[in-house]
Write an enzyme that holds these catalytic residues in place. Structure first.
Site, PDB file in Angstrom:
ATOM      1  N   ASN A  13      -1.289  19.089  -0.861  1.00 23.67           N
ATOM      2  CA  ASN A  13      -2.286  18.447   0.007  1.00 23.67           C
ATOM      3  C   ASN A  13      -1.847  18.465   1.470  1.00 23.67           C
ATOM      4  O   ASN A  13      -2.559  18.973   2.344  1.00 23.67           O
ATOM      5  CB  ASN A  13      -2.532  17.009  -0.482  1.00 23.67           C
TER       6      ASN A  13
ATOM      7  N   LYS B  69       5.034   1.596  -3.296  1.00 26.40           N
ATOM      8  CA  LYS B  69       5.086   2.971  -3.823  1.00 26.40           C
ATOM      9  C   LYS B  69       5.365   2.885  -5.312  1.00 26.40           C
ATOM     10  O   LYS B  69       5.940   1.896  -5.790  1.00 26.40           O
ATOM     11  CB  LYS B  69       6.203   3.763  -3.137  1.00 26.40           C
TER      12      LYS B  69
ATOM     13  N   LYS C  66       5.504   2.574   8.216  1.00 30.97           N
ATOM     14  CA  LYS C  66       4.367   3.414   8.610  1.00 30.97           C
ATOM     15  C   LYS C  66       3.109   2.578   8.861  1.00 30.97           C
ATOM     16  O   LYS C  66       2.403   2.773   9.841  1.00 30.97           O
ATOM     17  CB  LYS C  66       4.106   4.417   7.471  1.00 30.97           C
TER      18      LYS C  66
ATOM     19  N   LYS D 243       0.854  -1.192   0.000  1.00 30.66           N
ATOM     20  CA  LYS D 243       0.000   0.000   0.000  1.00 30.66           C
ATOM     21  C   LYS D 243       0.874   1.220   0.000  1.00 30.66           C
ATOM     22  O   LYS D 243       1.778   1.333   0.830  1.00 30.66           O
ATOM     23  CB  LYS D 243      -0.872  -0.014   1.271  1.00 30.66           C
TER      24      LYS D 243
ATOM     25  N   SER E 162      -6.931   6.017   4.036  1.00 29.57           N
ATOM     26  CA  SER E 162      -6.944   5.195   2.818  1.00 29.57           C
ATOM     27  C   SER E 162      -7.427   3.785   3.159  1.00 29.57           C
ATOM     28  O   SER E 162      -8.199   3.175   2.422  1.00 29.57           O
ATOM     29  CB  SER E 162      -5.541   5.107   2.214  1.00 29.57           C
TER      30      SER E 162
ATOM     31  N   THR F 186      -4.083  13.388   5.906  1.00 27.57           N
ATOM     32  CA  THR F 186      -2.655  13.444   6.236  1.00 27.57           C
ATOM     33  C   THR F 186      -2.355  14.689   7.074  1.00 27.57           C
ATOM     34  O   THR F 186      -1.674  14.614   8.103  1.00 27.57           O
ATOM     35  CB  THR F 186      -1.795  13.415   4.949  1.00 27.57           C
TER      36      THR F 186
HETATM   37  P1  NAD Z   1       1.519  17.718  -3.428  1.00 21.69           P
HETATM   38  O1  NAD Z   1       1.959  17.471  -4.799  1.00 21.69           O
HETATM   39  O2  NAD Z   1       0.080  17.940  -3.161  1.00 21.69           O
HETATM   40  O3  NAD Z   1       2.323  18.948  -2.800  1.00 21.69           O
HETATM   41  C1  NAD Z   1       3.717  19.031  -2.807  1.00 21.69           C
HETATM   42  C2  NAD Z   1       4.064  20.460  -2.438  1.00 21.69           C
HETATM   43  O4  NAD Z   1       5.470  20.573  -2.269  1.00 21.69           O
HETATM   44  C3  NAD Z   1       3.668  21.471  -3.512  1.00 21.69           C
HETATM   45  O5  NAD Z   1       3.173  22.644  -2.891  1.00 21.69           O
HETATM   46  C4  NAD Z   1       4.997  21.758  -4.208  1.00 21.69           C
HETATM   47  O6  NAD Z   1       5.015  23.005  -4.860  1.00 21.69           O
HETATM   48  C5  NAD Z   1       5.926  21.704  -3.024  1.00 21.69           C
HETATM   49  N1  NAD Z   1       7.316  21.529  -3.371  1.00 21.69           N
HETATM   50  C6  NAD Z   1       7.884  20.679  -4.260  1.00 21.69           C
HETATM   51  N2  NAD Z   1       9.203  20.875  -4.313  1.00 21.69           N
HETATM   52  C7  NAD Z   1       9.482  21.850  -3.431  1.00 21.69           C
HETATM   53  C8  NAD Z   1      10.672  22.503  -3.038  1.00 21.69           C
HETATM   54  N3  NAD Z   1      11.844  22.154  -3.539  1.00 21.69           N
HETATM   55  N4  NAD Z   1      10.583  23.488  -2.109  1.00 21.69           N
HETATM   56  C9  NAD Z   1       9.405  23.842  -1.580  1.00 21.69           C
HETATM   57  N5  NAD Z   1       8.243  23.260  -1.915  1.00 21.69           N
HETATM   58  C10 NAD Z   1       8.297  22.282  -2.830  1.00 21.69           C
HETATM   59  O7  NAD Z   1       2.069  16.480  -2.554  1.00 21.69           O
HETATM   60  P2  NAD Z   1       1.571  15.985  -1.147  1.00 21.69           P
HETATM   61  O8  NAD Z   1       0.628  14.868  -1.357  1.00 21.69           O
HETATM   62  O9  NAD Z   1       1.194  17.142  -0.318  1.00 21.69           O
HETATM   63  O10 NAD Z   1       2.918  15.320  -0.591  1.00 21.69           O
HETATM   64  C11 NAD Z   1       3.907  16.081   0.081  1.00 21.69           C
HETATM   65  C12 NAD Z   1       4.776  15.130   0.882  1.00 21.69           C
HETATM   66  O11 NAD Z   1       3.958  14.405   1.820  1.00 21.69           O
HETATM   67  C13 NAD Z   1       5.502  14.066   0.081  1.00 21.69           C
HETATM   68  O12 NAD Z   1       6.720  13.762   0.709  1.00 21.69           O
HETATM   69  C14 NAD Z   1       4.585  12.856   0.190  1.00 21.69           C
HETATM   70  O13 NAD Z   1       5.259  11.637  -0.016  1.00 21.69           O
HETATM   71  C15 NAD Z   1       4.123  13.009   1.616  1.00 21.69           C
HETATM   72  N6  NAD Z   1       2.884  12.322   1.964  1.00 21.69           N
HETATM   73  C16 NAD Z   1       1.733  12.560   1.280  1.00 21.69           C
HETATM   74  C17 NAD Z   1       0.563  11.934   1.675  1.00 21.69           C
HETATM   75  C18 NAD Z   1      -0.766  12.215   1.025  1.00 21.69           C
HETATM   76  O14 NAD Z   1      -1.780  11.703   1.511  1.00 21.69           O
HETATM   77  N7  NAD Z   1      -0.838  13.005  -0.023  1.00 21.69           N
HETATM   78  C19 NAD Z   1       0.585  11.028   2.736  1.00 21.69           C
HETATM   79  C20 NAD Z   1       1.774  10.822   3.425  1.00 21.69           C
HETATM   80  C21 NAD Z   1       2.915  11.479   3.017  1.00 21.69           C
END
Ligand code: NAD
Length: 418
Positions: A220, A105, A93, A69, A351, A189
């Site tokens: 997000n 992943k 996790k 997952k 999820s 999250t």
């Molecule tokens: P997303 O695509 O919605 O958002 C990513 C954000 O990071 C965007 O605002 C982007 O502009 C910014 N970003 C990218 N590169 C950057 C940089 N160099 N400097 C500053 N900002 C930068 O992605 P998300 O789903 O919010 O995921 C963000 C992190 O959280 C990732 O590491 C992801 O693996 C982790 N995560 C996400 C979820 C989920 O449910 N979406 C769950 C657990 C962990």
């Protein structure tokens, strides 16, 4: 930073966790190797007729506890090492959250911002066709990650269902509500990050009111978390995404920034409010704040910039934002980290609820979802806290130890190593 290998980072922490728990390599060797990895070539005919072929990946690090997952990332820097590390972190996790899931992943090496909506849809559907042989409702269930969202999950569910010949919403989570998504998943999250933060603050007898916060990443995880943290009474003074970083010592209007980004293709470019100035990404990371909420990508705080970080608490919404060097440095300096494998677990927890609802064909209210999420996050937090106290170790190590203990017991009971 050169030669950064996130999978090596994961193995390093796993090995120390095993040593602390008194395990030999035989007890957990199986967890040091991903179970199954698939690399695919994903064709796409662009709107102008040109054909491009993109590299795609799906890694199933472990299916010991259940279906692999974990999310799908569309990013130009996605590669096998990154996906492998992200899959392994999902194994850890999911064990901390005590879910009946292993870790997986995937991703495509692509900048989705260069594609039209129709191109993005076709690329997604072609990717599903390529990975269809190894995913399944009971074998491997993807979800959103960086640059993927509910719409993309909806295309995945549709494409897979067409291939399968039956509507299979449980193939993917993070779908829109209208196609079998769960209430509360979109915020899960960020909400989980707040619950973990509150758990930490309660243990330390600290009040979130008027604490200052800097937030890296406004997608997000970053935007929802920032909103909830501001709602809880903290003052968010800096936010940033890949396009721009904003600072207001009096506190930014997070609600307004959130609405702006949502209406602006999820970007903060062009946002402004009175008293606000723009700063650099490094200035954001090194602000003198109580809480630094990292919600962008891995390897953001490392050997090169760790000594400039002035935050007192680091809340990891992103996966792997702090490297091992920085981790050790902060532990010695007394800066507390609420680690990714604990803090951002809320996404996969909801999820899991979505998947359960899809399988049952019976849907829950938002209150039910949030109540269960809160309980789950609190239990995870408590398990990690107890481990931390018992062994006097850093929170990340304690979190790995909680996961490893559960994984080793299950490995032994199942005879997984035979
Ligand atoms: P997303 O695509 O919605 O958002 C990513 C954000 O990071 C965007 O605002 C982007 O502009 C910014 N970003 C990218 N590169 C950057 C940089 N160099 N400097 C500053 N900002 C930068 O992605 P998300 O789903 O919010 O995921 C963000 C992190 O959280 C990732 O590491 C992801 O693996 C982790 N995560 C996400 C979820 C989920 O449910 N979406 C769950 C657990 C962990």
């Amino acid at each position: 930073m050169q030669n950064y290998n996130p999978y090596e980072n994961m193995l390093h922490t796993l090995d120390i966790a095993a040593e602390k728990l008194g395990y030999t390599r035989n007890d957990y060797e199986v967890l040091r190797h991903p179970e199954r990895e698939l690399k695919v070539s994903v064709p796409l005919q662009l709107d102008n007729g040109e054909v491009h072929v993109y590299e795609g990946y799906r890694c199933q690090h472990s299916t010991l506890r259940g279906s692999a997952k974990g999310g799908l990332r569309f990013h130009p820097d996605a590669d096998e090492n990154e996906v492998r590390a992200l899959a392994a972190w999902m194994t850890i996790k999911n064990a901390i959250a005590n879910l009946p899931y292993g870790g997986g992943k995937g991703g495509i090496k692509v900048d989705p911002k260069t594609l039209s909506p129709r191109e993005l849809e076709r690329l997604t559907r072609n990717f599903v066709r390529r990975i269809a042989p190894i995913i399944g409702v009971n074998t491997d269930v993807p979800a959103p990650d960086v640059n993927t969202n509910a719409q993309i999950m909806s295309w995945i569910a549709d494409e897979y269902s067409v291939l399968k010949g039956e509507w299979s919403p449980g193939i993917v989570t993070g779908k829109p509500i209208e196609v079998g998504g769960s209430l509360g998943r979109n915020e899960a999250t960020g909400r989980g990050c707040l619950i973990a933060l509150q758990g930490y603050l309660a243990k330390k007898n600290l009040d979130i009111k008027n604490m200052t916060v800097a937030v890296q990443g406004f997608g997000n995880v970053g935007s929802v978390g920032a909103r909830l943290i501001a709602e809880a009474g903290a003052k968010v003074i800096a936010i940033g995404d890949s396009s721009v970083n904003l600072y207001n010592p009096n506190g930014l209007n997070i609600e307004k920034a959130y609405e702006y980004a949502n209406a602006n293709n999820r970007s903060l470019t062009g946002y402004s409010e009175p008293g606000m100035i723009t700063i650099t990404g490094q200035e954001l990371l090194t602000q003198d704040v109580d809480i630094l909420y990292l919600a962008a990508l891995e390897n953001q705080i490392n050997k090169d910039n760790m000594k400039n970080v002035r935050a007192k608490i680091i809340l990891e919404g992103a996966n792997g934002p702090t490297t091992n060097d920085a981790d050790t440095y902060f532990f010695e300096k007394g800066v507390d980290i609420i680690p990714d494998v604990l803090a951002n677990g809320g996404g996969v927890v909801v999820s899991y609820y979505e998947w359960v609802q899809n399988k049952a064909g019976f849907y829950w209210s938002l209150e039910e979802v949030n109540e269960r999420l809160t309980k789950n996050m609190q239990n995870s937090f408590e398990a990690v806290w107890q481990m931390q106290e018992k062994y006097n170790v850093a929170p990340r190590l304690a979190a790995y130890m909680v996961a490893l203990e559960r994984l080793v017991i299950e490995t032994t009971l199942r005879g997984y190593n035979c």
